[in-house]
Design a protein around this motif. Structure first.
Motif, PDB file in Angstrom:
ATOM      1  N   VAL A 450       0.784  -1.213  -0.058  1.00 25.77           N
ATOM      2  CA  VAL A 450       0.002   0.082   0.019  1.00 25.77           C
ATOM      3  C   VAL A 450       0.828   1.395   0.033  1.00 25.77           C
ATOM      4  O   VAL A 450       0.714   2.249  -0.916  1.00 25.77           O
ATOM      5  N   ALA A 451       1.930   1.258   0.830  1.00 26.77           N
ATOM      6  CA  ALA A 451       2.595   2.282   0.989  1.00 26.77           C
ATOM      7  C   ALA A 451       3.572   2.614  -0.344  1.00 26.77           C
ATOM      8  O   ALA A 451       4.194   3.902  -0.510  1.00 26.77           O
ATOM      9  N   ALA A 452       3.820   1.621  -1.239  1.00 24.94           N
ATOM     10  CA  ALA A 452       4.610   1.954  -2.306  1.00 24.94           C
ATOM     11  C   ALA A 452       3.478   2.573  -3.535  1.00 24.94           C
ATOM     12  O   ALA A 452       4.038   3.115  -4.345  1.00 24.94           O
ATOM     13  N   GLN A 453       2.292   2.708  -3.292  1.00 25.32           N
ATOM     14  CA  GLN A 453       1.509   3.181  -4.251  1.00 25.32           C
ATOM     15  C   GLN A 453       0.711   4.655  -3.773  1.00 25.32           C
ATOM     16  O   GLN A 453       0.500   5.383  -4.491  1.00 25.32           O
ATOM     17  N   VAL A 454       0.311   4.620  -2.569  1.00 30.55           N
ATOM     18  CA  VAL A 454      -0.272   5.871  -1.992  1.00 30.55           C
ATOM     19  C   VAL A 454       0.490   6.253  -0.493  1.00 30.55           C
ATOM     20  O   VAL A 454       1.028   5.304   0.061  1.00 30.55           O
ATOM     21  N   PRO A 455       0.148   7.496  -0.183  1.00 29.84           N
ATOM     22  CA  PRO A 455       0.747   7.767   1.039  1.00 29.84           C
ATOM     23  C   PRO A 455       0.041   7.004   2.213  1.00 29.84           C
ATOM     24  O   PRO A 455      -1.272   6.847   2.196  1.00 29.84           O
ATOM     25  N   LEU A 456       0.707   6.526   3.218  1.00 24.66           N
ATOM     26  CA  LEU A 456       0.223   5.893   4.277  1.00 24.66           C
ATOM     27  C   LEU A 456       0.485   6.627   5.788  1.00 24.66           C
ATOM     28  O   LEU A 456       1.434   7.114   5.841  1.00 24.66           O
ATOM     29  N   VAL A 457      -0.622   6.738   6.450  1.00 20.65           N
ATOM     30  CA  VAL A 457      -0.666   7.510   7.548  1.00 20.65           C
ATOM     31  C   VAL A 457      -1.008   6.609   8.677  1.00 20.65           C
ATOM     32  O   VAL A 457      -2.369   6.105   8.719  1.00 20.65           O
ATOM     33  N   ALA A 458      -0.259   6.086   9.871  1.00 19.84           N
ATOM     34  CA  ALA A 458      -0.903   5.578  11.078  1.00 19.84           C
ATOM     35  C   ALA A 458      -1.641   6.557  11.728  1.00 19.84           C
ATOM     36  O   ALA A 458      -0.649   7.120  12.658  1.00 19.84           O
ATOM     37  N   GLY A 459      -2.630   6.796  11.654  1.00 22.50           N
ATOM     38  CA  GLY A 459      -3.425   7.697  12.406  1.00 22.50           C
ATOM     39  C   GLY A 459      -3.400   7.474  13.889  1.00 22.50           C
ATOM     40  O   GLY A 459      -3.613   8.285  14.691  1.00 22.50           O
ATOM     41  N   GLU A 460      -3.174   6.200  14.270  1.00 26.77           N
ATOM     42  CA  GLU A 460      -3.408   6.019  15.659  1.00 26.77           C
ATOM     43  C   GLU A 460      -2.394   4.967  16.049  1.00 26.77           C
ATOM     44  O   GLU A 460      -2.486   3.651  15.403  1.00 26.77           O
ATOM     45  N   ILE A 461      -1.426   5.104  17.004  1.00 20.88           N
ATOM     46  CA  ILE A 461      -0.591   3.884  17.569  1.00 20.88           C
ATOM     47  C   ILE A 461      -0.540   4.004  18.959  1.00 20.88           C
ATOM     48  O   ILE A 461      -0.693   5.035  19.547  1.00 20.88           O
ATOM     49  N   GLY A 462      -0.484   2.888  19.563  1.00 20.45           N
ATOM     50  CA  GLY A 462      -0.578   2.911  20.811  1.00 20.45           C
ATOM     51  C   GLY A 462      -0.561   1.425  21.641  1.00 20.45           C
ATOM     52  O   GLY A 462      -0.472   0.454  20.681  1.00 20.45           O
ATOM     53  N   GLU A 463      -0.466   1.401  22.869  1.00 16.36           N
ATOM     54  CA  GLU A 463      -0.560   0.048  23.702  1.00 16.36           C
ATOM     55  C   GLU A 463      -1.067   0.147  24.975  1.00 16.36           C
ATOM     56  O   GLU A 463      -1.107   1.402  25.569  1.00 16.36           O
ATOM     57  N   ASN A 464      -1.726  -0.904  25.572  1.00 17.98           N
ATOM     58  CA  ASN A 464      -2.263  -0.891  26.755  1.00 17.98           C
ATOM     59  C   ASN A 464      -1.554  -1.272  27.928  1.00 17.98           C
ATOM     60  O   ASN A 464      -2.052  -1.824  29.004  1.00 17.98           O
ATOM     61  N   THR A 465      -0.116  -1.107  27.969  1.00 18.22           N
ATOM     62  CA  THR A 465       0.602  -1.534  28.920  1.00 18.22           C
ATOM     63  C   THR A 465       1.472  -0.655  29.689  1.00 18.22           C
ATOM     64  O   THR A 465       1.991  -0.814  30.539  1.00 18.22           O
ATOM     65  N   CYS A 466       0.906   0.825  29.465  1.00 18.98           N
ATOM     66  CA  CYS A 466       1.376   1.773  30.200  1.00 18.98           C
ATOM     67  C   CYS A 466       3.225   1.851  30.135  1.00 18.98           C
ATOM     68  O   CYS A 466       3.859   2.404  30.925  1.00 18.98           O
ATOM     69  N   SER A 467       3.511   1.313  28.916  1.00 21.06           N
ATOM     70  CA  SER A 467       4.751   1.374  28.436  1.00 21.06           C
ATOM     71  C   SER A 467       4.806   1.806  26.917  1.00 21.06           C
ATOM     72  O   SER A 467       3.948   2.091  26.432  1.00 21.06           O
ATOM     73  N   HIS A 468       6.310   1.771  26.694  1.00 27.70           N
ATOM     74  CA  HIS A 468       6.304   2.180  24.883  1.00 27.70           C
ATOM     75  C   HIS A 468       7.111   1.005  24.251  1.00 27.70           C
ATOM     76  O   HIS A 468       7.478   1.519  22.915  1.00 27.70           O
ATOM     77  N   GLY A 469       7.320  -0.265  24.652  1.00 32.16           N
ATOM     78  CA  GLY A 469       8.178  -1.134  23.867  1.00 32.16           C
ATOM     79  C   GLY A 469       7.556  -1.336  22.684  1.00 32.16           C
ATOM     80  O   GLY A 469       8.260  -1.618  21.632  1.00 32.16           O
ATOM     81  N   PHE A 470       6.166  -1.348  22.365  1.00 31.78           N
ATOM     82  CA  PHE A 470       5.465  -1.899  21.066  1.00 31.78           C
ATOM     83  C   PHE A 470       5.694  -0.520  20.164  1.00 31.78           C
ATOM     84  O   PHE A 470       5.932  -0.752  19.185  1.00 31.78           O
ATOM     85  N   ILE A 471       5.282   0.475  20.756  1.00 30.96           N
ATOM     86  CA  ILE A 471       5.269   1.602  19.680  1.00 30.96           C
ATOM     87  C   ILE A 471       6.510   1.799  19.285  1.00 30.96           C
ATOM     88  O   ILE A 471       6.852   2.389  18.195  1.00 30.96           O
ATOM     89  N   ASP A 472       7.547   1.718  20.164  1.00 30.59           N
ATOM     90  CA  ASP A 472       8.974   2.005  19.793  1.00 30.59           C
ATOM     91  C   ASP A 472       9.260   1.055  18.429  1.00 30.59           C
ATOM     92  O   ASP A 472       9.737   1.492  17.694  1.00 30.59           O
ATOM     93  N   GLN A 473       8.605  -0.062  18.188  1.00 26.19           N
ATOM     94  CA  GLN A 473       8.871  -0.949  17.225  1.00 26.19           C
ATOM     95  C   GLN A 473       8.207  -0.414  15.969  1.00 26.19           C
ATOM     96  O   GLN A 473       8.653  -0.331  14.862  1.00 26.19           O
ATOM     97  N   VAL A 474       6.868   0.017  16.319  1.00 30.90           N
ATOM     98  CA  VAL A 474       6.147   0.760  15.220  1.00 30.90           C
ATOM     99  C   VAL A 474       6.879   1.992  14.684  1.00 30.90           C
ATOM    100  O   VAL A 474       6.832   2.139  13.290  1.00 30.90           O
ATOM    101  N   MET A 475       7.271   2.702  15.426  1.00 29.49           N
ATOM    102  CA  MET A 475       7.871   4.049  14.872  1.00 29.49           C
ATOM    103  C   MET A 475       9.211   3.649  14.180  1.00 29.49           C
ATOM    104  O   MET A 475       9.443   4.242  13.255  1.00 29.49           O
ATOM    105  N   SER A 476       9.852   2.871  14.513  1.00 30.61           N
ATOM    106  CA  SER A 476      11.124   2.346  13.847  1.00 30.61           C
ATOM    107  C   SER A 476      10.895   1.785  12.502  1.00 30.61           C
ATOM    108  O   SER A 476      11.512   2.299  11.588  1.00 30.61           O
TER     109      SER A 476
END
Length: 524
Positions: A450-476
């Protein structure tokens, strides 16, 4: 992410409207012959208090650079210490509203809306005489100065939202992307945007990457009878968001509140809601932040698989937009079509894959609506219909479309992509650690094409752990492909009960939010 349930109810409201004309001399270089304005004054009155909204319209031929609006009340109306989109103060019966730093200039043909709450008893007579920069006017160029009182302004006030409802995070999340040619905090006005290939670009053709936050509240406060905003929307609040090097803010909307349906307190619905939203959106883009306006909660009774509520009203996430989505997007697009700085996100988190017999049928429902959605009892507006609706107004704004599974599944997005006369479509994606597509292997197989053909926007990223290990992977993963993403959500809720980025509106992060903040600061 759809959340927030409350029990507080406010009294009924009356809406009064008054209009006054005035011409003004700008403190800049514009001459009296080229500068004029009018003021629209509207009131949401509930008997012992009211919200006053003042809209300054520059009907002259020169920009108004710096403004101070003054007017007087005849009764005992008293500023209650809240206000937005201006620095409000009161001395006796005289009220002054001074421009905030992010909206100091009103372009020729443009307008600025500010609002504040007041208390009173007895009669609430609307003011009829207004002045800007000390000059009373009537919509034409002034011939003589007739100064109004101009007391010293107090510090910027917080918004009108009362009550602080408890959160209840659900697996259907909602986000708002940030935009900017560089990921640093915006200065000046937000960039105008359009699609070029698989990129968002500004008017000069430079690539724009959105790094932002969602600002929840405008989807639930109004329909639950609290007001417009959950937390402050003044200059300090905007500056706190920008301090994280954010360049975009997602603004969730409520369909019933925008259209003013009968289930919504009149004080917080219809024209009053639209005025509040427009003021907030104008303030964001004036501060250099790209606003993403999106339909979050919509009308339609659905009690099938994964139903969020049995209510026909716009009080929870529904699987698809209903019939009212057409008048809603006609009105929203008409309101904001003059500025391609604003992005449209047509529907928060579709999930017709839960209502229909198969994923394949879900995608047909997603695109076509109507009879392609036999599992949904209310009339469905498919995304092709809504894209056509927006374009019929003449709006050229970039449009975001989330896929199935609460916008977590983009597997057949390209196959079912609606046609668009402007070519300004982009894909929206939401991801939390509890979603199905939450691994790099899934992102490689479903997002990369999808990202190869149109702009891709992750409008929401998050996790329910009260930490940020998962979104760190997403952002990377997103950074490696130079893609856009926004965190959910810039609200002071308990991050243990849902992904909340802050513990204070001064920008103090939660243990979850510190990951997003530090990452934005590092790449900015």
């Amino acid at each position: 992410m759809s959340l927030r349930s409350t029990a507080l109810a406010l009294g009924s409201a009356l809406v009064a409207t008054a209009a006054a004309g005035l011409a003004v001399i700008s403190p800049g270089t514009a001459s009296a012959a080229t500068t004029a304005c009018t003021v629209d004054y509207t009131v949401n009155d509930w008997g012992s208090g009211f919200t006053a909204n003042v809209k300054i319209n520059n009907v002259g031929t020169a920009a108004l650079n710096g403004w101070s609006l003054t007017y007087s009340y005849a009764g005992n109306q008293t500023l209650s210490g809240t206000g937005w989109n201006g620095v409000w103060s009161q001395s006796g019966k005289n009220v002054t509203v001074v421009n905030p730093s992010y909206a100091a200039t009103i372009a020729a043909g443009g307008s600025v809306t500010a609002g504040a709450n007041f208390a009173y008893s007895g009669t609430n007579t609307a003011p009829t005489a207004f002045a800007v920069n000390g000059l009373a006017c009537n919509g034409a160029s002034p011939t003589s100065a007739s100064p109004s009182p101009s007391p010293s302004p107090s510090a910027s006030a917080s918004p009108s939202a009362s009550a602080s409802p408890s959160s209840s995070a659900s697996p259907s999340a909602s986000a708002s992307p940030s935009t900017s040619a560089s990921p640093t905090g915006g200065t000046g006005t937000a960039p105008s945007l359009h699609v070029s290939g698989n990129k968002l670009v500004d008017a000069s053709g430079a690539t724009v990457t959105l790094h932002g936050v969602n600002r929840s509240g405008t989807e639930f406060m109004c329909v639950q009878g609290y007001g417009f905003f959950d937390g402050p929307v003044d200059t300090a609040a905007i500056n706190a968001i920008k301090s994280w090097h954010v360049n975009a803010v997602r603004v969730p909307l409520n369909e019933d509140c925008w259209l003013g349906t009968s289930n919504v307190n009149a004080a917080y619905g219809g024209a009053n809601y639209r005025t509040a939203i427009k003021g907030w959106v104008d303030a964001l883009r004036g501060a250099g932040l790209t606003p993403i306006v999106e339909m979050h909660w919509s009308r339609g009774q659905y009690t099938g698989n994964s139903s969020g509520c049995s209510d026909v009203n716009a009080t929870c996430q529904k699987p698809m937009p209903g019939a009212n989505a057409v008048p809603f997007w006609t009105s929203v697009a008409d309101t904001f079509k003059g500025s391609t700085q604003i992005v449209f996100d047509l529907f928060n988190e579709p999930y017709p894959d839960r209502s229909e017999s198969s994923t394949a049928q879900g995608w047909l429902c997603w695109r076509d609506g109507g009879s392609a959605c036999p599992g949904i009892s209310y009339p469905v507006s498919g995304f092709q219909t809504l894209v056509n609706t927006v374009r019929a107004t003449g709006a050229q704004n970039v449009i975001l479309l989330g896929g199935l599974a609460y916008s977590n599944d983009l597997g057949q997005w390209l196959t079912h992509k609606p046609t668009d006369s402007t070519g300004n479509l982009a894909a929206a994606w939401h991801v939390y650690n509890f979603n199905t597509c939450s691994t790099a292997s899934c992102w490689d197989s479903t997002l990369s094409p999808v990202a190869a053909q149109v702009p891709l926007v992750a409008g929401e990223i998050g996790e329910n752990t009260c930490s940020h290990g998962f979104i760190d992977q997403v952002m990377s993963w997103f950074d490696a492909k130079k893609l856009s993403y926004l965190g959910w959500t810039w609200n002071t809720w308990d991050c243990g009960s849902g992904p909340s980025l802050i513990s204070n509106y001064d920008g103090t992060p939660t243990n979850f939010g510190v990951g997003l903040r530090d990452h934005f600061l590092a790449i900015g």
